[in-house]
Design an enzyme around this catalytic site. Structure first.
Site, PDB file in Angstrom:
ATOM      1  N   LYS A 164       0.731  -1.158  -0.070  1.00 31.85           N
ATOM      2  CA  LYS A 164       0.003   0.096   0.015  1.00 31.85           C
ATOM      3  C   LYS A 164       0.927   1.214   0.224  1.00 31.85           C
ATOM      4  O   LYS A 164       1.998   1.073   0.554  1.00 31.85           O
ATOM      5  CB  LYS A 164      -0.830   0.040   1.245  1.00 31.85           C
ATOM      6  N   SER A 203      -9.443   1.490   2.569  1.00 30.76           N
ATOM      7  CA  SER A 203      -8.730   2.013   1.770  1.00 30.76           C
ATOM      8  C   SER A 203      -7.811   1.340   1.231  1.00 30.76           C
ATOM      9  O   SER A 203      -6.961   2.012   0.180  1.00 30.76           O
ATOM     10  CB  SER A 203      -8.178   3.413   2.597  1.00 30.76           C
ATOM     11  N   SER A 225      -9.623  -1.157   6.808  1.00 25.82           N
ATOM     12  CA  SER A 225      -9.239  -0.772   5.369  1.00 25.82           C
ATOM     13  C   SER A 225      -8.677  -2.282   4.998  1.00 25.82           C
ATOM     14  O   SER A 225      -8.043  -2.253   3.691  1.00 25.82           O
ATOM     15  CB  SER A 225      -8.000   0.215   5.258  1.00 25.82           C
TER      16      SER A 225
HETATM   17  N1  GLN Z   1     -12.977   3.365   6.058  1.00 26.70           N
HETATM   18  C1  GLN Z   1     -12.538   3.854   7.449  1.00 26.70           C
HETATM   19  C2  GLN Z   1     -12.124   5.183   7.444  1.00 26.70           C
HETATM   20  O1  GLN Z   1     -12.522   5.886   6.495  1.00 26.70           O
HETATM   21  C3  GLN Z   1     -11.284   3.027   7.832  1.00 26.70           C
HETATM   22  C4  GLN Z   1     -10.262   3.325   6.922  1.00 26.70           C
HETATM   23  C5  GLN Z   1      -8.931   2.606   7.221  1.00 26.70           C
HETATM   24  O2  GLN Z   1      -8.893   1.668   8.032  1.00 26.70           O
HETATM   25  N2  GLN Z   1      -7.676   3.202   6.792  1.00 26.70           N
HETATM   26  O3  GLN Z   1     -11.744   5.455   8.483  1.00 26.70           O
END
Ligand code: GLN
Length: 442
Positions: free
Chosen positions: A41, A116, A140
Site C-alpha cells: 500500500k 482504503s 481498510s
Molecule cells: N473507512 C474507514 C475510514 O475511512 C477505515 C479506513 C482505514 O482503515 N484506513 O476511516
C-alpha cells in the site's frame, strides 16, 4: 498467466502506479531469482519508490528508508513490484478518495475495490500467489478483501511494527496482509511480525500458534439486524457451512458495538487531524520554496492545494472533537465507548473462540452509487469492520459467498495474539468453500 497478460490486467484495474505493470512485464524482474513478489500500500515507505499515501501533497516524496515490514519481506527474498493505490491517507472505504486515480474491482470494473487498501485487494485478486501488504485503521484490510474476494488479515495492534508507516490514527493503525488464499499470509505474517526498537508500540509477543483452531463462534445479533436480504441469506448460508464443519454458533448480545462507529469516527479523525499537521509544505513532497508568504498563509495555500476534500473534512471534524469545551463531550466519551467495546469482546471470548459477522453490509457498490452517497452514508459502510479495530483485535475476512457474481466476505475476530486460530480456520474453510477468481485472471 504470463507477465505481459498480468500487466495488462493490472493496468485495466488501475491497481497501482509507478513500476507495477512494468515489473510484471519484465521477465527478469518478475520471473527472476526471487523467493516471492509482493506489493505494498502506498502509505508504507519504501526505497526506490515514491510514497504518497494517495495524496497530491506528497507528490515526488521518495523516502530514504524502508518501512520495517517492507525491509523484513525484502530480507526474506521478496521482490517489491509496486505501490498500490488507496484512499488519501487511508480516509475512505471505496478508494475513490485518491489523488492518483481510482482502482477498479477485478470482478466488475464498474465497481469499487473497497478501501482504503483497494489497490492491494485488487492486486491480490488478480495476481496468483501475490502478497499485498495493506494497512487497517478501521477496516481498510477487511473491507477491500470482502469486495474483491480475497483473504485479508489484520493482526493484533502491536504485532507488526508501524515504523515507516504514514500515520492515520496512531492508536489504531495496523500493518497486515492480503492474498488470494490464506497460505501466503500464514507463511509471511511471522516474517513481518515481532518487536522493533524503532516502534515503541510494537510488542514482544507470543509466536504465531497454528495448533488451536476455532470450535465455537459468537454472532452478535445487533450487528446482523440491518443487513440487506441478499447479504443476510448469504451470511446464513455461510454460518450453516461452518456448523456443518462442526463449529458451534452462538447468538450473543453485544449492544456496545452499535456505538463503535461514531466513537471510531471521533477518535480516528481526532488522531488524524494531529497527524496531518506535519504536511505544511516545508518538509515532504510538494515543498514550496522562495515564498514571501508568512507561515499561516503558506500553510493554508499548500494544504488547500495539496489535500483532497475528504482529508479536509477529517481535519475539521477531528479538530472540532478535540477543542476545549467540546473534548469531554466527544473525544473523552468516545474513549469510554472504546473501553466498553473492548470489555464486550472480552465477555464474548469467555464463551466462544471468535466473534463472527459479515465483513461488509453489502457487496462492492458501483461508482455511480458511490457518487450519490453522503459522507455519513459512506462512513456507515464501516459498521462491521470498526469494532475489532477499535479493540486492537486480530481479525480476518474470508470470501464466503457470491451475490450476483460479486464476492462477499465474513469476518472473524479473535482475542489478542490469536491470529493462529483465524488462519487455521481459514485453512479448513478453504477445503470446504471454493473461492472464485475474476475473469481477467486465468
Ligand atoms: N473507512 C474507514 C475510514 O475511512 C477505515 C479506513 C482505514 O482503515 N484506513 O476511516
Amino acid at each position: 498467466m504470463n507477465g505481459a497478460e498480468l500487466a495488462a490486467a493490472v493496468r485495466r484495474a488501475d491497481v497501482g502506479y509507478q513500476v507495477f505493470a512494468e515489473r510484471l512485464e519484465d521477465p527478469i524482474a518478475y520471473e527472476g531469482d526471487h523467493a516471492f513478489h509482493f506489493s505494498t500500500k502506498d502509505n508504507l515507505c519504501s526505497i526506490d519508490f515514491q510514497t504518497r499515501s494517495g495524496s497530491r501533497i506528497l507528490e515526488g516524496y521518495r523516502p530514504p528508508f524502508d518501512a520495517t515490514a517492507i525491509e523484513r519481506l525484502r530480507k526474506a527474498g521478496g521482490l517489491l513490484i509496486g505501490k498500490t493505490n488507496m484512499d488519501e491517507f487511508g480516509f475512505g472505504s471505496f478508494s475513490t478518495n485518491s489523488a492518483i486515480g481510482v482502482p477498479r474491482n477485478p470482478f466488475d470494473l464498474e465497481r469499487c475495490c473497497g478501501g482504503s487498501s483497494g489497490g492491494a485487494a485488487a492486486a491480490a485478486s488478480l495476481i496468483e500467489d501475490h502478497l499485498a501488504v495493506g494497512v487497517s485503521t478501521g477496516g481498510s484490510i477487511s473491507c477491500p478483501a470482502s469486495f474483491c474476494g480475497v483473504v485479508g488479515l489484520t493482526p493484533t495492534y502491536g504485532r507488526v511494527s508501524r515504523w515507516g508507516l504514514i500515520d492515520y490514527g496512531t492508536s489504531l493503525d495496523k500493518v497486515g496482509l492480503l492474498s488470494a488464499s490464506s497460505a501466503p499470509i500464514r507463511r509471511y505474517l511471522p516474517v513481518i511480525s515481532g518487536p522493533d526498537p524503532l516502534d515503541p508500540t510494537s510488542q514482544t509477543q507470543p509466536p504465531l500458534d497454528m495448533s488451536g483452531g476455532i470450535d465455537s463462534v459468537a454472532v452478535p445479533e445487533e450487528m446482523v439486524a440491518d443487513l440487506s436480504d441478499d447479504m443476510r441469506d448469504a451470511f446464513q448460508e455461510a454460518v450453516g457451512k461452518l456448523e456443518g464443519m462442526g463449529v458451534e454458533v452462538l447468538k450473543v448480545a453485544m449492544p456496545a458495538l452499535r456505538y463503535a462507529l461514531p466513537a471510531y469516527y471521533i477518535l480516528a479523525t481526532a488522531e488524524a487531524s494531529t497527524n496531518m499537521a506535519r504536511y505544511c509544505g516545508m518538509r515532504y513532497g510538494d515543498i514550496v520554496e522562495d515564498t514571501d508568504l508568512g507561515f499561516n498563509e503558506l500553510f493554508s495555500s499548500v494544504r488547500s492545494r495539496g489535500l483532497g476534500s475528504e482529508t479536509k473534512r477529517r481535519i475539521l471534524l477531528g479538530t472540532f472533537c478535540r477543542m476545549v469545551g467540546l473534548r469531554d463531550r466527544y473525544y473523552i466519551k468516545a474513549l469510554q465507548v472504546r473501553q466498553l467495546v473492548i470489555r464486550q469482546y472480552e465477555e464474548a471470548f469467555q464463551g466462544a473462540d471468535a466473534v463472527l459477522t459479515p465483513t461488509m453490509p453489502y457487496v462492492a457498490p458501483r461508482f455511480d452509487e458511490i457518487e450519490t452517497m453522503t459522507a455519513l452514508e459512506a462512513y456507515h459502510a464501516d459498521i462491521l469492520t470498526v469494532p475489532p479495530n477499535l479493540a486492537g483485535l486480530p481479525h480476518i475476512s474470508l470470501p464466503c459467498a457470491y451475490i450476483g457474481g460479486m464476492p462477499a466476505g465474513m469476518q472473524l475476530a479473535a482475542p489478542h495474539w490469536k491470529e493462529g486460530r483465524l488462519l487455521s480456520l481459514a485453512e479448513r474453510w478453504e477445503s470446504e468453500f471454493q473461492y472464485r477468481i475474476p475473469e481477467g485472471r486465468t
